[in-house]
Design an enzyme around this catalytic site. Structure first.
Site, PDB file in Angstrom:
ATOM      1  N   SER A  88      -2.546  72.473 -24.595  1.00  0.00           N
ATOM      2  CA  SER A  88      -2.473  73.137 -23.296  1.00  0.00           C
ATOM      3  C   SER A  88      -1.842  74.501 -23.485  1.00  0.00           C
ATOM      4  CB  SER A  88      -1.640  72.295 -22.319  1.00  0.00           C
ATOM      5  OG  SER A  88      -1.582  72.926 -21.052  1.00  0.00           O
ATOM      6  N   HIS A 102      -5.382  80.279 -18.584  1.00  0.00           N
ATOM      7  CA  HIS A 102      -4.953  78.897 -18.787  1.00  0.00           C
ATOM      8  C   HIS A 102      -6.091  78.145 -19.466  1.00  0.00           C
ATOM      9  CE1 HIS A 102      -5.677  74.760 -17.217  1.00  0.00           C
ATOM     10  NE2 HIS A 102      -4.485  74.561 -17.724  1.00  0.00           N
ATOM     11  N   ASN A 104      -6.924  74.035 -21.471  1.00  0.00           N
ATOM     12  CA  ASN A 104      -6.487  72.807 -22.136  1.00  0.00           C
ATOM     13  C   ASN A 104      -7.688  71.967 -22.533  1.00  0.00           C
ATOM     14  OD1 ASN A 104      -6.730  70.214 -20.307  1.00  0.00           O
ATOM     15  ND2 ASN A 104      -6.059  71.870 -18.945  1.00  0.00           N
ATOM     16  N   SER A 263       8.244  71.425 -21.527  1.00  0.00           N
ATOM     17  CA  SER A 263       6.848  71.670 -21.913  1.00  0.00           C
ATOM     18  C   SER A 263       5.935  71.687 -20.696  1.00  0.00           C
ATOM     19  CB  SER A 263       6.378  70.609 -22.907  1.00  0.00           C
ATOM     20  OG  SER A 263       7.120  70.680 -24.108  1.00  0.00           O
TER      21      SER A 263
END
Length: 300
Positions: A88, A102, A104, A263
């Site tokens: 991610s 972004h 993931n 995280s």
């Protein structure tokens, strides 16, 4: 499959962090190894206060053990074990003309009491969140996404783009978080696709990530900006925070399954503003962005 994919994301993390460090030219990613008491752990890498990147993280994790209660309810089972791994990343650039990104990519298995795989799937995607709209950047990002998809199935890009547009939607604001990209989940074995086919597709998308984002960073990172641009960036970052804390399944999954909080929340930007009832001036570059966020657009 789980070992194959975990090896892949370890290598991908190295590739991505090395390239981003090279672009930034100022600071390096700080590595943090952690363990989960119920089983597994991860390798968190965070970059802060760089020349180009104000804050970012590229994390991998591998967790396993007994299914948490929230997942037992979701899957309608009384007990069972699971394995999940994934990469991610979220990158928040300093310059307001460089978009946040972004991505993931993840894999999940669930087992019966004898240890046999009951179900397995891949998920993931990537999306772009600009603060100022450069249409050629949006087109480039989507073009790379489409090319990766088209190598495997012509139906993938329109399907997963629409899923992305629907998912990254701030319903309480009635606007998109950004200009989208790809989002897919529960990619299982079917008559048409084996799990190896699914792996090949997801890794194709993962391998295309740097090509989708780096050219945009290179093109925009040296543009001159002022405090008004920075203020707008921080207002829009507030909407990013709202989505992650209110709607994002990955964030909520981590919070409900005793995930590692540092995280999980590394995706949040370092500085944010919430201005009361803020509306940009009609006809401004800021209002131009909002018009695009009001309704998903086909970029390619």
């Amino acid at each position: 499959m789980k070992e194959q994919f975990y090896t892949y994301i370890q290598q991908l993390q190295d590739t991505i962090t090395s390239k981003l460090e090279e672009i930034d030219g100022g600071v390096k990613f700080q590595e943090d190894l952690w363990k989960r008491k119920e089983g597994g752990g991860g390798r968190t890498r965070v970059i802060e206060n760089g020349n180009i990147f104000e804050k970012g993280g590229v994390n991998i994790s591998k967790v396993f053990g007994e299914l948490p209660e929230v997942l037992r309810k979701q899957f309608g089972v009384e007990s069972g074990n699971f394995f999940a791994c994934g990469l991610s990343l979220v990158i928040h650039p300093k310059n307001p003309f460089v978009p946040t990104v972004h991505a993931n990519w993840r894999y999940f298995e669930m087992y019966d009491e004898k240890g046999n795989i009951v179900t397995q799937w891949f998920g993931g995607g990537q999306d772009l969140t600009p603060y100022y709209l450069f249409e050629e950047d949006a087109t480039h990002f989507h073009q790379i996404c489409k090319e990766a998809c088209d190598k495997h199935d012509q139906d993938f890009y329109p399907k997963y783009k629409e899923t992305c547009d629907n998912y990254f939607w701030n319903a309480h604001r009635n606007e998109a978080r950004g200009i989208g990209g790809l989002f897919f989940d529960y990619l299982k074995k079917t008559e048409k696709f084996s799990m190896q086919d699914r792996y090949d597709f997801v890794t194709e998308v993962g391998d295309s990530f740097l090509n989708s984002y780096v050219p945009i960073v290179e093109k925009r990172k040296d543009l001159v900006y002022n405090q008004e641009h920075k203020d707008w960036q921080e207002v829009r970052r507030g909407r990013y925070v709202e989505f992650n804390l209110v709607h994002d399944r990955g964030t909520l999954f981590g919070l409900k399954t005793n995930g590692r909080i540092e995280s999980i929340l590394m995706s949040l930007p370092p500085t944010v503003q919430w201005k009361y009832n803020h509306h940009p001036e009609e006809g401004s570059e800021e209002s131009k962005l909002l018009k695009v966020l009001a309704k998903p657009k086909n970029w390619v």
